[in-house]
Motif scaffolding. Sequence first.
Motif, PDB file in Angstrom:
ATOM      1  N   UNK A 307       0.933  -1.181   0.048  1.00 46.33           N
ATOM      2  CA  UNK A 307       0.193  -0.311   0.480  1.00 46.33           C
ATOM      3  C   UNK A 307       1.054   1.363   0.187  1.00 46.33           C
ATOM      4  N   UNK A 308       1.692   1.505   0.701  1.00 42.70           N
ATOM      5  CA  UNK A 308       2.887   2.374   1.019  1.00 42.70           C
ATOM      6  C   UNK A 308       3.431   2.541   0.063  1.00 42.70           C
ATOM      7  N   UNK A 309       4.308   1.661  -1.107  1.00 48.78           N
ATOM      8  CA  UNK A 309       4.566   1.517  -2.386  1.00 48.78           C
ATOM      9  C   UNK A 309       4.616   1.830  -3.723  1.00 48.78           C
ATOM     10  N   UNK A 310       5.607   2.836  -4.570  1.00 55.01           N
ATOM     11  CA  UNK A 310       5.554   3.358  -4.904  1.00 55.01           C
ATOM     12  C   UNK A 310       6.287   3.262  -6.300  1.00 55.01           C
ATOM     13  N   UNK A 311       7.626   2.978  -6.381  1.00 58.21           N
ATOM     14  CA  UNK A 311       8.501   2.168  -7.521  1.00 58.21           C
ATOM     15  C   UNK A 311       9.494   2.410  -7.093  1.00 58.21           C
ATOM     16  N   UNK A 312      10.720   1.895  -8.502  1.00 57.14           N
ATOM     17  CA  UNK A 312      12.351   2.571  -7.916  1.00 57.14           C
ATOM     18  C   UNK A 312      12.498   3.199  -8.939  1.00 57.14           C
ATOM     19  N   UNK A 313      12.867   4.659  -8.996  1.00 58.87           N
ATOM     20  CA  UNK A 313      13.373   4.987 -11.079  1.00 58.87           C
ATOM     21  C   UNK A 313      14.521   5.091  -9.927  1.00 58.87           C
ATOM     22  N   UNK A 314      15.045   4.293 -11.560  1.00 59.89           N
ATOM     23  CA  UNK A 314      16.930   5.098 -11.630  1.00 59.89           C
ATOM     24  C   UNK A 314      16.981   5.699 -12.803  1.00 59.89           C
ATOM     25  N   UNK A 315      18.202   6.817 -12.123  1.00 55.98           N
ATOM     26  CA  UNK A 315      17.979   8.314 -12.832  1.00 55.98           C
ATOM     27  C   UNK A 315      19.096   7.989 -13.613  1.00 55.98           C
ATOM     28  N   UNK A 316      19.443   8.364 -14.837  1.00 58.36           N
ATOM     29  CA  UNK A 316      20.912   7.978 -15.394  1.00 58.36           C
ATOM     30  C   UNK A 316      22.186   8.599 -14.954  1.00 58.36           C
ATOM     31  N   UNK A 317      23.432   8.657 -14.920  1.00 57.19           N
ATOM     32  CA  UNK A 317      24.592   9.228 -14.508  1.00 57.19           C
ATOM     33  C   UNK A 317      24.863  10.405 -14.676  1.00 57.19           C
ATOM     34  N   UNK A 318      24.274  11.025 -15.661  1.00 52.40           N
ATOM     35  CA  UNK A 318      24.113  12.740 -16.239  1.00 52.40           C
ATOM     36  C   UNK A 318      22.500  12.672 -16.917  1.00 52.40           C
ATOM     37  N   UNK A 319      21.533  13.362 -16.365  1.00 51.17           N
ATOM     38  CA  UNK A 319      20.059  13.655 -16.409  1.00 51.17           C
ATOM     39  C   UNK A 319      20.589  14.525 -17.176  1.00 51.17           C
ATOM     40  N   UNK A 320      19.334  14.788 -18.686  1.00 50.09           N
ATOM     41  CA  UNK A 320      19.653  15.760 -19.431  1.00 50.09           C
ATOM     42  C   UNK A 320      18.146  16.704 -19.319  1.00 50.09           C
ATOM     43  N   UNK A 321      17.118  16.653 -19.969  1.00 53.64           N
ATOM     44  CA  UNK A 321      16.401  18.244 -20.165  1.00 53.64           C
ATOM     45  C   UNK A 321      15.506  17.468 -20.498  1.00 53.64           C
ATOM     46  N   UNK A 322      15.116  16.415 -20.573  1.00 53.48           N
ATOM     47  CA  UNK A 322      13.765  15.116 -20.514  1.00 53.48           C
ATOM     48  C   UNK A 322      13.756  14.234 -19.820  1.00 53.48           C
ATOM     49  N   UNK A 323      14.512  14.245 -18.695  1.00 53.23           N
ATOM     50  CA  UNK A 323      14.500  13.550 -17.701  1.00 53.23           C
ATOM     51  C   UNK A 323      13.692  13.857 -16.812  1.00 53.23           C
ATOM     52  N   UNK A 324      13.347  14.872 -16.400  1.00 54.82           N
ATOM     53  CA  UNK A 324      12.407  15.528 -15.594  1.00 54.82           C
ATOM     54  C   UNK A 324      11.113  15.388 -15.802  1.00 54.82           C
ATOM     55  N   UNK A 325      10.459  15.396 -17.123  1.00 52.04           N
ATOM     56  CA  UNK A 325       9.375  15.295 -17.562  1.00 52.04           C
ATOM     57  C   UNK A 325       8.982  13.753 -17.381  1.00 52.04           C
ATOM     58  N   UNK A 326      10.366  12.909 -17.868  1.00 51.36           N
ATOM     59  CA  UNK A 326      10.175  11.534 -18.474  1.00 51.36           C
ATOM     60  C   UNK A 326       9.820  10.545 -16.633  1.00 51.36           C
ATOM     61  N   UNK A 327      10.467  11.543 -15.375  1.00 51.03           N
ATOM     62  CA  UNK A 327      10.007  10.954 -14.286  1.00 51.03           C
ATOM     63  C   UNK A 327       8.169  11.455 -13.749  1.00 51.03           C
ATOM     64  N   UNK A 328       8.276  12.991 -14.136  1.00 52.84           N
ATOM     65  CA  UNK A 328       7.281  13.150 -13.832  1.00 52.84           C
ATOM     66  C   UNK A 328       5.607  12.131 -13.966  1.00 52.84           C
TER      67      UNK A 328
END
Length: 466
Positions: A307-328
């Motif tokens: 019930x608590x769990x959302x998930x695991x998200x692994x970000x790249x070593x160097x996030x780029x300008x598209x990473x925030x939208x993908x995470x969102x």
Amino acid sequence: HHTLRHNATADVRDDGLEPPVIAALTGKRPDTAALTHALARLHTAGVDVDWAALLGSGGRAPRTVALPTYAFQHQRFWPAPASAPPASGGEGHDPAEARLWQAVEALDVEALTHTLQLDDGEAVDTLRPALPILASWRRRHREQAALDSWRYRIDWRALPEAGAAAPTGTWLLLVPAGHDGAPAVRTAVRALREHGAEARIRTVEAAGADRGLLARLCAPEAGEAAPDGVISLLALDESPLPGLPAVAAGLAATAAAVQALADAGGDGPLWCLTQHAVAVSPGDPAPSPVQAQTWGLGRVAALEHPRLWGGLVDLPASPDHRTPARLAALLATGRTQEREDQVAIRASGTLARRLRAAPPPRTDREPWRPEGTTLITGGTGELGSRVARYLAGHGAPHLLLTSRSGPEAPGAAALARELTELGTTVTITACDVSDRTALQHLLETIPAQHPLTTVIHAAGTADTTP
Ligand SMILES: NC(=O)c1ccc[n+]([C@@H]2O[C@H](COP(=O)([O-])OP(=O)(O)OC[C@H]3O[C@@H](n4cnc5c(N)ncnc54)[C@H](OP(=O)(O)O)[C@@H]3O)[C@@H](O)[C@H]2O)c1
């Protein structure tokens, strides 16, 4: 009646209404079956059917039985024939071939003669000595095919590029002290703030963060509403935990955060972010062992606190300008069953973890032969001693078995005798694998003529109590 059904439908449709119109007698099936079927269709269409009138009442009344809760929990309740040939390997699809191999395996000359349609006694006699060889090949092949079918590998499936979905409300961000400016933290903040959600940042001294401290940090302050979700970036702190240097402070703090949020009612969803914990393609560098530990922890937390769990998200070593939208887009999937909860974001897109059947290994390679010294920690235990027997049987020149009790372990002397008889040199030594100095000393005592080439780590104690 079925011949009237179409007219009835047409008349009713003129009224603009569409009640169920079901033929009671179809002419295609016996009347009783047709009528029962019609009643069932009425029932599924929401009509109140008087089942007691049809099925009887009192002692003859039907009972309600429990059905499996999940459609995907397949369980068979009927016995399988003992000699059913396995579907693998192709031969199971051809009944004649299956009969042939069954006869071979059962060393049943009569059945084989019949299957091969042999009426020549001499031909039968020439087959007879070959039967045990074929039967033994067949058994080995079946076992290997079964083993091969159990092989799985991790695969990463590219997800469709994120749409406009975005998280809403206020999110709690757990950020380890000293990491506020880290690219992963900035990415998480942008994923929220640039997509219409609010970020409530809590700085956590990971090294001293226990369950109580995190409970206080996660609790809303006066005037604040409960957050709509929690993002933990605690895994970013890889500094050693004081007193337990093998454990990263961020990992311990992540465990404490899971406990604290579960104590508080566990509403979440809690998303744990890592950076480079997994390798998703051959081009990805080897994963960070410290970050990977948070994935191990997260997968267990997911099972213990669904019930608590959302998930695991692994970000790249160097996030780029598209990473925030993908995470969102991932955060916007909330707590839905359909959400992907083990995900990696890379420059190429978002990828979800999958378990897939793996092809069997190539059999044309030379089988592996242990050389030099093979160190088996926990070598006197259940798994360790089995591996030792296997390796001795495959020509290992020297086996070094360790456990805390070493030669004093129950059965150690008999095991040593057995392994020696298989032609290997055996050393059983007491060494606590968690004692670095003792382990270093052990490695230094390995004889030069049998250098260490292989380590099998089978030492451990199972503690299944939470
Ligand atoms: N058996 C299974 O089916 C299975 C399946 C999955 C995982 N595992 C895991 O695999 C590990 C081994 O399982 P097992 O069934 O072989 O258990 P086991 O029969 O109890 O053997 C464990 C061995 O590890 C040794 N050991 C424990 N702590 C040690 C330490 N600090 N340093 C050196 N040796 C140590 C034990 O001997 P001393 O006590 O004398 O040190 C013993 O020889 C366990 O962690 C278990 O949880 C087992």
